[in-house]
Design a protein around this motif. Structure first.
Motif, PDB file in Angstrom:
ATOM      1  N   HIS A   1      31.044  33.039  -4.654  1.00  0.00           N
ATOM      2  CA  HIS A   1      31.723  33.271  -3.638  1.00  0.00           C
ATOM      3  C   HIS A   1      32.191  31.360  -2.894  1.00  0.00           C
ATOM      4  O   HIS A   1      32.435  31.198  -2.281  1.00  0.00           O
ATOM      5  N   ARG A   2      31.402  30.490  -3.967  1.00  0.00           N
ATOM      6  CA  ARG A   2      32.321  28.552  -4.054  1.00  0.00           C
ATOM      7  C   ARG A   2      31.750  28.850  -2.608  1.00  0.00           C
ATOM      8  O   ARG A   2      32.400  28.329  -1.075  1.00  0.00           O
ATOM      9  N   LEU A   3      30.221  28.501  -2.114  1.00  0.00           N
ATOM     10  CA  LEU A   3      29.851  28.749  -0.351  1.00  0.00           C
ATOM     11  C   LEU A   3      29.428  27.046  -0.875  1.00  0.00           C
ATOM     12  O   LEU A   3      28.532  27.102  -1.769  1.00  0.00           O
ATOM     13  N   GLN A   4      29.888  26.050   0.437  1.00  0.00           N
ATOM     14  CA  GLN A   4      29.215  25.058   0.172  1.00  0.00           C
ATOM     15  C   GLN A   4      27.577  25.019   0.331  1.00  0.00           C
ATOM     16  O   GLN A   4      27.350  26.154   1.181  1.00  0.00           O
ATOM     17  N   PRO A   5      26.645  23.919   0.062  1.00  0.00           N
ATOM     18  CA  PRO A   5      25.526  23.570   0.841  1.00  0.00           C
ATOM     19  C   PRO A   5      24.894  24.081   2.214  1.00  0.00           C
ATOM     20  O   PRO A   5      24.168  23.883   3.370  1.00  0.00           O
ATOM     21  N   ASP A   6      25.907  23.218   2.896  1.00  0.00           N
ATOM     22  CA  ASP A   6      25.638  23.511   4.397  1.00  0.00           C
ATOM     23  C   ASP A   6      26.653  25.186   4.933  1.00  0.00           C
ATOM     24  O   ASP A   6      26.548  25.085   6.393  1.00  0.00           O
ATOM     25  N   GLN A   7      27.081  25.454   4.291  1.00  0.00           N
ATOM     26  CA  GLN A   7      27.148  27.318   4.673  1.00  0.00           C
ATOM     27  C   GLN A   7      26.249  28.185   4.331  1.00  0.00           C
ATOM     28  O   GLN A   7      25.483  28.088   3.741  1.00  0.00           O
ATOM     29  N   GLU A   8      26.786  29.412   5.257  1.00  0.00           N
ATOM     30  CA  GLU A   8      24.573  29.900   5.976  1.00  0.00           C
ATOM     31  C   GLU A   8      25.384  30.799   4.121  1.00  0.00           C
ATOM     32  O   GLU A   8      27.056  31.720   3.944  1.00  0.00           O
ATOM     33  N   ASP A   9      24.845  31.580   3.772  1.00  0.00           N
ATOM     34  CA  ASP A   9      25.026  33.240   2.782  1.00  0.00           C
ATOM     35  C   ASP A   9      26.481  33.952   4.119  1.00  0.00           C
ATOM     36  O   ASP A   9      26.225  34.299   5.690  1.00  0.00           O
ATOM     37  N   ASP A  10      27.019  34.569   3.004  1.00  0.00           N
ATOM     38  CA  ASP A  10      28.085  35.547   3.877  1.00  0.00           C
ATOM     39  C   ASP A  10      27.563  37.198   2.712  1.00  0.00           C
ATOM     40  O   ASP A  10      28.503  37.881   3.594  1.00  0.00           O
ATOM     41  N   PHE A  11      26.378  36.793   2.626  1.00  0.00           N
ATOM     42  CA  PHE A  11      25.771  38.305   2.800  1.00  0.00           C
ATOM     43  C   PHE A  11      24.562  38.132   2.515  1.00  0.00           C
ATOM     44  O   PHE A  11      23.781  36.917   2.801  1.00  0.00           O
ATOM     45  N   ARG A  12      23.786  39.195   2.720  1.00  0.00           N
ATOM     46  CA  ARG A  12      22.045  39.557   2.852  1.00  0.00           C
ATOM     47  C   ARG A  12      21.419  40.632   2.357  1.00  0.00           C
ATOM     48  O   ARG A  12      21.762  40.822   1.069  1.00  0.00           O
ATOM     49  N   ILE A  13      20.071  39.958   1.531  1.00  0.00           N
ATOM     50  CA  ILE A  13      19.761  40.982   0.410  1.00  0.00           C
ATOM     51  C   ILE A  13      18.152  41.301   0.890  1.00  0.00           C
ATOM     52  O   ILE A  13      17.305  40.796   2.481  1.00  0.00           O
TER      53      ILE A  13
ATOM     54  N   THR B   1      30.985  37.224  14.052  1.00  0.00           N
ATOM     55  CA  THR B   1      30.930  38.573  13.410  1.00  0.00           C
ATOM     56  C   THR B   1      30.302  39.172  13.435  1.00  0.00           C
ATOM     57  O   THR B   1      28.813  39.071  12.627  1.00  0.00           O
ATOM     58  N   GLY B   2      29.875  40.340  13.813  1.00  0.00           N
ATOM     59  CA  GLY B   2      28.187  41.828  12.929  1.00  0.00           C
ATOM     60  C   GLY B   2      27.869  41.969  11.708  1.00  0.00           C
ATOM     61  O   GLY B   2      29.357  41.507  10.910  1.00  0.00           O
ATOM     62  N   ALA B   3      27.427  42.255  11.480  1.00  0.00           N
ATOM     63  CA  ALA B   3      26.347  42.296   9.724  1.00  0.00           C
ATOM     64  C   ALA B   3      27.882  43.427   9.531  1.00  0.00           C
ATOM     65  O   ALA B   3      28.553  44.382   9.961  1.00  0.00           O
ATOM     66  N   GLY B   4      28.199  42.371   8.424  1.00  0.00           N
ATOM     67  CA  GLY B   4      29.045  43.477   6.772  1.00  0.00           C
ATOM     68  C   GLY B   4      30.137  43.758   7.254  1.00  0.00           C
ATOM     69  O   GLY B   4      30.825  44.223   7.729  1.00  0.00           O
ATOM     70  N   THR B   5      30.558  42.474   7.750  1.00  0.00           N
ATOM     71  CA  THR B   5      32.025  42.347   8.234  1.00  0.00           C
ATOM     72  C   THR B   5      32.548  40.558   7.101  1.00  0.00           C
ATOM     73  O   THR B   5      33.906  40.899   7.395  1.00  0.00           O
ATOM     74  N   THR B   6      31.863  40.485   5.581  1.00  0.00           N
ATOM     75  CA  THR B   6      32.892  39.856   5.781  1.00  0.00           C
ATOM     76  C   THR B   6      33.139  40.351   4.202  1.00  0.00           C
ATOM     77  O   THR B   6      33.169  41.679   4.330  1.00  0.00           O
ATOM     78  N   THR B   7      34.219  40.151   3.674  1.00  0.00           N
ATOM     79  CA  THR B   7      35.222  40.474   2.779  1.00  0.00           C
ATOM     80  C   THR B   7      35.002  40.456   1.740  1.00  0.00           C
ATOM     81  O   THR B   7      35.775  40.054   1.069  1.00  0.00           O
ATOM     82  N   SER B   8      33.913  39.803   1.563  1.00  0.00           N
ATOM     83  CA  SER B   8      33.946  38.640   0.450  1.00  0.00           C
ATOM     84  C   SER B   8      33.547  39.701  -1.058  1.00  0.00           C
ATOM     85  O   SER B   8      33.228  39.225  -1.744  1.00  0.00           O
ATOM     86  N   LEU B   9      32.170  39.963  -1.113  1.00  0.00           N
ATOM     87  CA  LEU B   9      31.662  40.761  -1.910  1.00  0.00           C
ATOM     88  C   LEU B   9      32.149  42.350  -2.164  1.00  0.00           C
ATOM     89  O   LEU B   9      33.444  42.724  -1.585  1.00  0.00           O
ATOM     90  N   THR B  10      32.741  41.528  -3.506  1.00  0.00           N
ATOM     91  CA  THR B  10      33.331  42.819  -4.592  1.00  0.00           C
ATOM     92  C   THR B  10      32.558  43.560  -5.834  1.00  0.00           C
ATOM     93  O   THR B  10      31.687  43.120  -5.882  1.00  0.00           O
ATOM     94  N   VAL B  11      33.513  44.001  -5.646  1.00  0.00           N
ATOM     95  CA  VAL B  11      32.767  45.307  -7.069  1.00  0.00           C
ATOM     96  C   VAL B  11      32.468  43.848  -8.891  1.00  0.00           C
ATOM     97  O   VAL B  11      32.062  44.587  -9.506  1.00  0.00           O
ATOM     98  N   ALA B  12      33.799  43.070  -8.953  1.00  0.00           N
ATOM     99  CA  ALA B  12      33.382  42.250 -10.046  1.00  0.00           C
ATOM    100  C   ALA B  12      31.414  41.305  -9.167  1.00  0.00           C
ATOM    101  O   ALA B  12      31.123  40.797 -10.427  1.00  0.00           O
TER     102      ALA B  12
END
Ligand SMILES: Nc1ncnc2c1ncn2[C@@H]1O[C@H](COP(=O)(O)OP(=O)(O)O)[C@@H](O)[C@H]1O
Ligand SMILES: [Mg+2]
Lengths: 404, 229
Positions: free
Chosen positions: A249-261, A75-86
């Motif tokens: 976000h409990r990402l496994q080593p083989d998963q890519e980031d679900d965010f961008r810095i 999906t496009g940028a900014g579409t993940t829903t995992s980023l939270t206020v926490a």
């Protein structure tokens, strides 16, 4: 004593050849003038970039929701829903972080009375204004209590305020955002366009929770702005934030980031550096013309020494010492370059002001460039005047006297 | 007291296109204070060369020159400049005034290099020009003056530092006979009334007659002195 005698002599010699003196000084006038004007243009660009970076919140990191790959579909940028206020709160605990600001953004149509305007609503916490260093022009910002209550309040950017209210103060009025009545608490100070030309004043600021729930119907956030203590801290924090978010976000080593810095501090540094280089480049190109002006002085002084060989011989016969002759000619060169330098300052400052007034360029007259250009002109005078002056002072009296 | 000028075996050669010209071939000469000495001789005999050495504008190749008892042949350029300024006044055939510079400023120039203050300088230059009969020409440029007036400005400039020695190299060479006579009368008066030692180069026999002592230079050598020693 040498000065007392050589001073008026040098002045008088220049006065006798006004036109030539003027033309000789012209090289220095243009040289000094262009150094000052060019540096003013460069420094203006530098100041403009600095302002823009400042308005974006320099020394900051920006975390944005990233892409997700699900069954090979990205999906496009900014579409993940995992980023939270926490997440934002966890980042705020990291050492070196000064403030964090979680945000969401909604495109809306805003209405007031008969006017309406398409703009965006930024949902944020009160920390947002701190991170952006963005003061209010009038009224008050919303508070933590407004955020906790998801209150229907907002603060308007200058463009929105103008489009909806014209010259009337919006503070205390109620506008309609997507059918939602929101009370205007204040108006932000004007910020202008950012480095990419986006009008930062064309937005409405509202409590994060209100925008999340009432406008977007989501619980996640889209971005976190992080203010750090400096470029170095930002670079270090970039890695730490990444590690922290992957863990949360409990990402496994083989998963890519679900965010961008995005490291804006780095961007700021680079832009500021290139503006500095730009200034120096303009300055050095202009300095070449100053050098050429100096060579003009040397040229004329050499001609003058040859022309006045007889005069030098007469002066020596009357008792002038070598250093009397040396100083007379050196002072002539110095006068030329100093007078040229002063006129050049006028020319440079004048043309910089004119440029700032009549063109798009933002100019900033740098006092150091005036000082530098003037001292450089003086040095040019000494350097290029010394050779002809020495030549004059080394003449043998009898040969100078017999010169035809 | 030593003589004001004492030359011993002074030689001067010029090298022109590889050919050596022996302009002075062993000059011995003593000039006492208060003398008026006329030097004559055909063109090219070395008169000007001798005058330049006497005036410290040039140095001999060999031999000794003592001016006022001091050997000048080993002086550095600054000391020579000082000597020219304090001890010697020059008058040239071609006047050698500073162009585009007023008569007054011309006369002030040696005082500038003597370190005399502005007001005193102006005062002394004025007084000297008045003595030369140029009181009404102070602001004139050399180009606005006649030959005789220019030479009188030059004379004022030579004398304004009150030097004990005046060197005049064919001072009347560019002047008509009437103005020549005026200039020579002035030199005569300076020598008589003020005791200024004058060395005068001239072509004219009648001019030389007025000098108490006459010498003739021929081919770089001085003839036996004529007239009273
Ligand atoms: N600068 C010089 N270079 C070469 N030869 C010179 C120079 N000055 C004078 N001479 C030669 O030296 C000789 C004496 O010249 P000068 O003293 O001027 O004679 P005078 O003044 O008696 O006419 C002449 O042969 C002249 O050509
Ligand atoms: Mg001669």
């Amino acid at each position: 004593m040498i000065w007392a005698t050589a001073f008026p002599l040098a002045l008088r010699a220049l006065w006798r050849n006004k036109t030539r003196a003027m033309l000789t000084a012209l090289g220095v006038i243009i040289g000094v003038g262009s150094v000052i004007a060019m540096v003013a243009v460069g420094a203006g660009a530098q100041a403009r970039i600095a302002q823009q970076l400042e308005s974006m919140g320099s020394h900051s990191l920006m975390v944005r929701a990233g892409t997700i790959t699900r069954g090979g579909v990205r999906t496009g940028a900014g579409t993940t829903t995992s980023l939270t206020v926490a997440d934002a709160e966890a980042i705020a605990e990291l050492p070196g972080v000064i403030a964090v600001s979680p945000t969401v953004r909604a495109s809306v149509q805003a209405r007031y009375g008969g006017s309406n305007w398409g703009t965006v609503v930024d949902g944020a916490t009160p920390g947002f204004l701190e991170v952006r260093a963005w003061p209010l022009a009038e009224g008050d910002p919303f508070t933590e209590r407004h955020v906790a209550a998801a209150a229907h309040v907002c603060v308007l950017g200058q463009t929105v305020a103008r489009e909806l209210f014209g010259l009337v103060s919006p503070v205390g009025e109620v506008i309609i955002i997507r059918g939602l009545a929101c009370r205007v608490l204040g108006v932000l100070a004007a910020k202008g366009a950012n480095a990419w030309g986006v009008d930062q004043d064309d937005s409405i600021l509202a409590p994060l929770s209100m925008v999340q729930r009432k406008l977007l119907g989501i619980t996640h956030i889209q971005a976190i702005e992080i203010q750090t203590s400096g470029a170095q801290a930002a670079a270090r924090l970039e890695a730490e934030v990444k590690r922290l978010l992957r863990e949360r976000h409990r990402l496994q080593p083989d998963q890519e980031d679900d965010f961008r810095i995005h490291n804006r501090a780095e961007l700021a540094e680079t832009s500021a550096e290139s503006a500095r280089v730009f200034t120096w480049l303009l300055g050095s190109i202009a300095s070449v013309s100053l050098l050429v002006g100096g060579i003009g002085i040397m040229n004329i002084m050499l001609v003058s020494v040859t022309e006045r060989t007889r005069e030098i011989g007469i002066r020596m016969a009357l008792g002038a010492r070598r250093r009397d002759i040396l100083w007379q000619f050196l002072l002539e060169a110095l006068f030329l370059s100093a007078a040229g330098g002063l006129l050049g300052i006028l020319l440079g400052v004048g043309s910089a002001l004119a440029l700032g007034h009549f063109s798009q360029f933002q100019v900033a007259i740098a006092p150091w460039s005036i000082l530098l250009a003037f001292s450089f002109a003086g040095l040019v005078g000494v350097f290029f005047g010394l050779h002809p002056a020495r030549k004059a002072s080394r003449l043998r009296p009898i040969e100078a006297l017999r010169y035809e | 007291m030593p003589p004001l000028i004492a030359l011993e075996q002074v030689h001067k050669r010029y090298l022109m296109d590889g050919v050596a010209v022996h302009a002075l071939r062993g000059i011995d000469l003593a000039v006492e204070r208060g003398e008026l000495l006329a030097i004559m001789g055909p063109s090219g005999s070395g008169k000007s060369t001798l005058m330049h050495i006497l005036g410290c504008l040039d140095l001999p190749d060999s031999g000794r020159y003592r001016l006022d008892g001091v050997d000048v042949t080993h002086m550095d350029p600054d000391a020579l400049a000082h000597t020219r300024n304090r001890t010697i006044g020059f008058v040239f055939q071609s006047f050698n005034l500073l162009a585009r510079t007023s008569a007054l400023e011309n006369v002030e120039t040696p005082l500038i290099y003597a370190g005399v203050g502005r007001d005193e300088r102006r005062e002394r230059a004025r007084a000297m020009l008045e003595r030369m009969g140029l009181g009404d020409r102070m602001g004139h440029l050399p180009s606005q003056l006649s030959g005789g007036q220019q030479q009188r400005v030059a004379l004022a400039r030579a004398l304004v530092t009150r030097p004990p020695l005046l060197l005049a190299d064919e001072p009347t060479g560019n002047l008509d006979s009437r103005t020549s006579a005026e200039i020579l009368a002035l030199l005569d008066e300076l020598n008589h009334a003020e005791g200024v030692t004058v060395v005068l180069i001239t072509h004219e026999e009648e001019v030389a007659q007025r000098a108490r002592r006459r010498l003739t230079l021929r081919d770089g050598r001085l003839d036996r002195p004529e007239g009273p020693p």
